[in-house]
Design an enzyme around this catalytic site. Structure first.
Site, PDB file in Angstrom:
ATOM      1  N   GLY A  71       0.805  -1.206   0.000  1.00  8.47           N
ATOM      2  CA  GLY A  71       0.000   0.000   0.000  1.00  8.47           C
ATOM      3  C   GLY A  71       0.846   1.267   0.000  1.00  8.47           C
ATOM      4  O   GLY A  71       0.522   2.251  -0.672  1.00  8.47           O
ATOM      5  N   THR A 241      11.653  -7.611 -10.815  1.00  2.00           N
ATOM      6  CA  THR A 241      11.075  -8.937 -11.035  1.00  2.00           C
ATOM      7  C   THR A 241       9.812  -9.086 -10.187  1.00  2.00           C
ATOM      8  O   THR A 241       9.816  -8.756  -9.004  1.00  2.00           O
ATOM      9  CB  THR A 241      12.101 -10.030 -10.673  1.00  2.00           C
ATOM     10  OG1 THR A 241      13.241  -9.839 -11.509  1.00  2.00           O
ATOM     11  CG2 THR A 241      11.529 -11.423 -10.880  1.00  2.00           C
ATOM     12  N   CYS A 329       1.358   1.688  12.992  1.00  2.00           N
ATOM     13  CA  CYS A 329       2.546   2.337  12.466  1.00  2.00           C
ATOM     14  C   CYS A 329       3.035   3.466  13.358  1.00  2.00           C
ATOM     15  O   CYS A 329       4.185   3.850  13.298  1.00  2.00           O
ATOM     16  CB  CYS A 329       2.273   2.889  11.082  1.00  2.00           C
ATOM     17  SG  CYS A 329       1.284   1.781  10.095  1.00  2.00           S
TER      18      CYS A 329
HETATM   19  C1  LIG Z   1      -1.648  -0.464   6.053  1.00  2.00           C
HETATM   20  C2  LIG Z   1      -2.027   0.778   5.323  1.00  2.00           C
HETATM   21  C3  LIG Z   1      -1.167   1.331   4.362  1.00  2.00           C
HETATM   22  C4  LIG Z   1       0.203   0.773   4.097  1.00  2.00           C
HETATM   23  O1  LIG Z   1       0.140  -0.448   3.424  1.00  2.00           O
HETATM   24  P1  LIG Z   1       1.451  -1.399   3.425  1.00  2.00           P
HETATM   25  O2  LIG Z   1       1.097  -2.496   2.471  1.00  2.00           O
HETATM   26  O3  LIG Z   1       1.593  -1.891   4.821  1.00  2.00           O
HETATM   27  O4  LIG Z   1       2.589  -0.586   2.944  1.00  2.00           O
HETATM   28  C5  LIG Z   1      -1.598   2.452   3.680  1.00  2.00           C
HETATM   29  N1  LIG Z   1      -2.806   3.000   3.917  1.00  2.00           N
HETATM   30  C6  LIG Z   1      -3.665   2.493   4.823  1.00  2.00           C
HETATM   31  C7  LIG Z   1      -4.995   3.132   5.009  1.00  2.00           C
HETATM   32  C8  LIG Z   1      -3.295   1.358   5.555  1.00  2.00           C
HETATM   33  O5  LIG Z   1      -4.135   0.878   6.466  1.00  2.00           O
END
Ligand SMILES: *Cc1c(COP(=O)(O)O)cnc(C)c1O
Length: 391
Positions: A71, A241, A329
């Site tokens: 994400g 990759t 986080c």
């Molecule tokens: C977890 C999260 C992310 C980050 O995704 P990752 O795959 O852990 O990098 C970004 N936005 C929201 C709303 C999230 O909950």
């Protein structure tokens, strides 16, 4: 004692069927999808099939799905990639971006970085439920606004944003619209091509898939510069990759999430509301944050006055209960949640807020056990808090 996992917004367990779908791509079909031999072709087929599955589930074309490492990358790419494409088209062109005060840091810190590069950014406020106002969004638009980025659903409180209306407005205005759908993917029926959404970010580990894989939907015809240069994978826009097992697993996880979705979500929401009801009625000076109605099914953000969330989380962990304060986080940094602050949550509620996020794996027995343990822990912490005793 079994661990009670109440932190599904931080990450989810990889589904057994997902794991089974991935396994062959580690040791048997391990070829590089760019290789021309048989082994490479089989891996390439796995990736193509996964892309088709995801596109079908989201109502878009396979060539609009770009695999990323999650994400965070998808969010960074949509926003910076659009900026870089505009700068390339018209040297040093800057402009105005609209986002919200409650975005994930993958969006917020990207926007802060861009401000240092000369972009202007409006961070829209939210109401006490954590929702942006369409009126305020419309008022924020300037002549050079080229991007609106509003998350689909908030990771800390679960509030669902008015994405359909924002997308429609952005389309009418000819402004690109990015939505961080990381918490929402797998929870809503989508017809992305028929919507006004330009970019849609998702991450597999939030919907029963593996970590380290996600995707960005990019509407066909959208200008987007790559962030990663190299072997020209993903239509030359995202080199590296392919994470073949991850991609295959993500497609399987999204299919499973969409199967029997409604029934499962009603069940999770019912358990969540049961837990919320007991906590609010049995522990004095407790408050729920967010919107009880238009909310993700598993989210429960609650505040206990007179308690420090970090201390409460430690006690609950000792009882085998995993949940988090705000988002996973930021919990290690000890800062107040920017989301709750934006919602106008004040002390004593602000520092006593925890996030419980349920999944279909959780049971009523676990909820009952958690109520007992949370009640005891809150009472213990309040007894140790000299300022609380003065009340
Ligand atoms: C977890 C999260 C992310 C980050 O995704 P990752 O795959 O852990 O990098 C970004 N936005 C929201 C709303 C999230 O909950």
């Amino acid at each position: 004692m079994e661990t009670i996992y109440f932190d599904n917004a931080a990450t989810t367990r990889t589904n057994k069927e997902v794991l089974a779908a991935m396994l062959p791509y580690f040791a048997m079909e391990f070829g590089n999808p760019s290789s021309l031999h048989e082994s490479g072709l089989r891996a390439k087929k796995g990736v193509a099939q996964a892309r088709m599955t995801i596109a079908e589930l989201l109502g878009c074309k396979p060539n609009e799905i770009f695999f990323t490492c999650g994400g965070t990358e998808a969010d960074n790419w949509a926003i910076k990639g659009l900026c870089l494409a505009r700068e390339a088209a018209e040297v040093n062109k800057r402009g105005h971006i609209i986002t919200t005060a409650i975005e994930h840091h993958a969006v917020l810190h990207t926007c802060k970085f861009l401000e240092k590069q000369g972009y202007r950014v409006t961070y829209l406020p939210v109401d006490e439920a954590g929702r942006v106002s369409l009126v305020e969004l419309k008022e924020a638009v300037c002549a050079d606004t080229f991007l609106i980025s509003v998350m689909y659903a908030n990771n800390e409180v679960g509030t669902v944003e008015p994405i359909g209306e924002i997308a429609e407005f952005a389309r009418q205005k000819g402004i690109a619209f990015h939505t961080d759908a990381v918490q929402a993917a797998g929870h809503f029926e989508e017809k992305l091509d028929a919507s006004g959404i330009t970019f849609y970010s998702a991450s597999a580990h939030k919907f029963g898939g593996p970590k380290g894989i996600g995707f960005l939907y990019v509407r066909e015809g959208t200008r987007l510069a790559p962030l990663l240069h190299g072997g020209a994978q993903e239509q030359k826009l995202r080199s590296g990759t392919e994470n073949v097992p991850g991609i295959v697993g993500m497609a399987k996880a999204l299919s499973l999430a969409m199967q029997g979705r409604q029934e499962r979500e009603e069940k999770v929401a019912a358990l969540r509301d049961y837990l919320a009801g007991r906590l609010l009625s049995e522990i004095p000076m407790t408050k729920r944050n967010g919107d009880a109605l238009d909310c993700l099914c598993g989210h429960l953000n609650v505040s206990f006055a007179g308690v420090q969330a970090a201390s409460l989380l430690v006690l609950l962990d000792m009882d085998g209960i995993c949940c988090s304060g705000g988002s996973a986080c930021t919990s290690s940094t000890g800062n107040a949640s920017h989301v709750l602050v934006a919602m106008g949550v004040l002390e004593p509620w602000l520092s006593g807020s925890i996030r419980i996020t349920l999944s279909e794996e959780n049971t009523k027995e676990q909820a009952d056990y958690a109520v007992e343990k949370i009640r005891d822990a809150v009472a213990k912490l309040r007894a140790q808090n000299p300022r609380w005793k003065q009340r």
